[in-house]
Design a protein around this motif. Sequence first.
Motif, PDB file in Angstrom:
ATOM      1  N   MET A   1       0.843  -1.170   0.000  1.00  0.00           N
ATOM      2  CA  MET A   1       0.000   0.000   0.000  1.00  0.00           C
ATOM      3  C   MET A   1       0.895   1.243   0.000  1.00  0.00           C
ATOM      4  N   ASN A   2       0.610   2.177  -0.893  1.00  0.00           N
ATOM      5  CA  ASN A   2       1.406   3.409  -0.901  1.00  0.00           C
ATOM      6  C   ASN A   2       0.793   4.430   0.060  1.00  0.00           C
ATOM      7  N   ILE A   3       1.469   5.550   0.222  1.00  0.00           N
ATOM      8  CA  ILE A   3       1.047   6.550   1.200  1.00  0.00           C
ATOM      9  C   ILE A   3      -0.342   7.090   0.876  1.00  0.00           C
ATOM     10  N   GLN A   4      -0.596   7.370  -0.384  1.00  0.00           N
ATOM     11  CA  GLN A   4      -1.899   7.928  -0.743  1.00  0.00           C
ATOM     12  C   GLN A   4      -3.039   6.952  -0.438  1.00  0.00           C
ATOM     13  N   GLU A   5      -2.820   5.671  -0.694  1.00  0.00           N
ATOM     14  CA  GLU A   5      -3.836   4.668  -0.358  1.00  0.00           C
ATOM     15  C   GLU A   5      -4.061   4.609   1.149  1.00  0.00           C
ATOM     16  N   ALA A   6      -2.980   4.679   1.909  1.00  0.00           N
ATOM     17  CA  ALA A   6      -3.100   4.652   3.371  1.00  0.00           C
ATOM     18  C   ALA A   6      -3.882   5.869   3.862  1.00  0.00           C
ATOM     19  N   LYS A   7      -3.651   7.019   3.251  1.00  0.00           N
ATOM     20  CA  LYS A   7      -4.394   8.217   3.640  1.00  0.00           C
ATOM     21  C   LYS A   7      -5.888   8.064   3.335  1.00  0.00           C
ATOM     22  N   THR A   8      -6.215   7.417   2.236  1.00  0.00           N
ATOM     23  CA  THR A   8      -7.616   7.180   1.886  1.00  0.00           C
ATOM     24  C   THR A   8      -8.289   6.302   2.935  1.00  0.00           C
ATOM     25  N   VAL A   9      -7.585   5.278   3.405  1.00  0.00           N
ATOM     26  CA  VAL A   9      -8.126   4.398   4.445  1.00  0.00           C
ATOM     27  C   VAL A   9      -8.338   5.188   5.739  1.00  0.00           C
ATOM     28  N   ILE A  10      -7.388   6.046   6.092  1.00  0.00           N
ATOM     29  CA  ILE A  10      -7.523   6.850   7.313  1.00  0.00           C
ATOM     30  C   ILE A  10      -8.718   7.791   7.199  1.00  0.00           C
ATOM     31  N   GLN A  11      -8.884   8.422   6.040  1.00  0.00           N
ATOM     32  CA  GLN A  11     -10.029   9.316   5.847  1.00  0.00           C
ATOM     33  C   GLN A  11     -11.345   8.556   6.008  1.00  0.00           C
ATOM     34  N   ALA A  12     -11.414   7.376   5.438  1.00  0.00           N
ATOM     35  CA  ALA A  12     -12.627   6.562   5.569  1.00  0.00           C
ATOM     36  C   ALA A  12     -12.857   6.184   7.030  1.00  0.00           C
ATOM     37  N   GLY A  13     -11.787   5.866   7.739  1.00  0.00           N
ATOM     38  CA  GLY A  13     -11.905   5.520   9.155  1.00  0.00           C
ATOM     39  C   GLY A  13     -12.429   6.675   9.983  1.00  0.00           C
ATOM     40  N   PHE A  14     -11.948   7.887   9.697  1.00  0.00           N
ATOM     41  CA  PHE A  14     -12.461   9.054  10.418  1.00  0.00           C
ATOM     42  C   PHE A  14     -13.942   9.247  10.144  1.00  0.00           C
ATOM     43  N   ALA A  15     -14.353   9.021   8.908  1.00  0.00           N
ATOM     44  CA  ALA A  15     -15.751   9.249   8.533  1.00  0.00           C
ATOM     45  C   ALA A  15     -16.679   8.149   9.038  1.00  0.00           C
ATOM     46  N   TRP A  16     -16.252   6.889   8.977  1.00  0.00           N
ATOM     47  CA  TRP A  16     -17.155   5.771   9.220  1.00  0.00           C
ATOM     48  C   TRP A  16     -16.687   4.804  10.303  1.00  0.00           C
ATOM     49  N   GLY A  17     -15.493   4.961  10.789  1.00  0.00           N
ATOM     50  CA  GLY A  17     -14.908   3.939  11.655  1.00  0.00           C
ATOM     51  C   GLY A  17     -15.324   3.970  13.111  1.00  0.00           C
ATOM     52  N   ASN A  18     -15.970   5.052  13.572  1.00  0.00           N
ATOM     53  CA  ASN A  18     -16.355   5.153  14.975  1.00  0.00           C
ATOM     54  C   ASN A  18     -15.159   4.892  15.892  1.00  0.00           C
ATOM     55  N   TRP A  19     -14.041   5.538  15.557  1.00  0.00           N
ATOM     56  CA  TRP A  19     -12.815   5.335  16.310  1.00  0.00           C
ATOM     57  C   TRP A  19     -12.865   6.050  17.654  1.00  0.00           C
ATOM     58  N   THR A  20     -12.091   5.536  18.608  1.00  0.00           N
ATOM     59  CA  THR A  20     -11.949   6.206  19.897  1.00  0.00           C
ATOM     60  C   THR A  20     -11.047   7.421  19.710  1.00  0.00           C
ATOM     61  N   ASP A  21     -11.051   8.309  20.693  1.00  0.00           N
ATOM     62  CA  ASP A  21     -10.179   9.487  20.620  1.00  0.00           C
ATOM     63  C   ASP A  21      -8.709   9.074  20.555  1.00  0.00           C
ATOM     64  N   TYR A  22      -8.353   8.007  21.269  1.00  0.00           N
ATOM     65  CA  TYR A  22      -6.977   7.498  21.260  1.00  0.00           C
ATOM     66  C   TYR A  22      -6.578   7.042  19.852  1.00  0.00           C
ATOM     67  N   GLN A  23      -7.468   6.308  19.176  1.00  0.00           N
ATOM     68  CA  GLN A  23      -7.198   5.846  17.811  1.00  0.00           C
ATOM     69  C   GLN A  23      -7.100   7.033  16.851  1.00  0.00           C
ATOM     70  N   LYS A  24      -7.999   7.998  17.019  1.00  0.00           N
ATOM     71  CA  LYS A  24      -7.958   9.178  16.150  1.00  0.00           C
ATOM     72  C   LYS A  24      -6.640   9.928  16.306  1.00  0.00           C
ATOM     73  N   GLU A  25      -6.178  10.076  17.534  1.00  0.00           N
ATOM     74  CA  GLU A  25      -4.914  10.778  17.771  1.00  0.00           C
ATOM     75  C   GLU A  25      -3.738  10.027  17.133  1.00  0.00           C
ATOM     76  N   ALA A  26      -3.727   8.711  17.246  1.00  0.00           N
ATOM     77  CA  ALA A  26      -2.660   7.902  16.634  1.00  0.00           C
ATOM     78  C   ALA A  26      -2.650   8.070  15.119  1.00  0.00           C
ATOM     79  N   PHE A  27      -3.838   8.078  14.522  1.00  0.00           N
ATOM     80  CA  PHE A  27      -3.896   8.227  13.065  1.00  0.00           C
ATOM     81  C   PHE A  27      -3.563   9.646  12.619  1.00  0.00           C
TER      82      PHE A  27
END
Length: 110
Positions: free
Chosen positions: A1-27
């Motif tokens: 996975m290249n950097i741009q693909e990884a950024k796309t996954v992170i963006q999707a996670g922020f939008a739909w992932g229901n991440w904890t604040d700790y996970q959001k800070e790590a990303f």
Amino acid sequence: MNIQEAKTVIQAGFAWGNWTDYQKEAFKIAWGCMTKCQQKEAKSEGLISSLRRYHQINVYTVSENWCIQLFDLDVDTNDIEASCIYEDQNKDLDNLLIEAIEWVNRNREI
């Protein structure tokens, strides 16, 4: 996975992932690191592109150093007797490329 693909996954996670604040800070930290890597790659690529307009370039490494050789555009670099017009080395690739561009500017090659 290249950097741009990884950024796309992170963006999707922020939008739909229901991440904890700790996970959001790590990303967020990971996002910043990936952005810095992309900027560094773009910087080196841009510097090389600038040099390539005016010279043939050999870039290689020796031990911990990056090395560069510049040749006139019409020189056959496969010829053993081809003489480079500029040669330098540095531990940092960006600094090496910047110094080469400065040399070209000083010698009114650009």
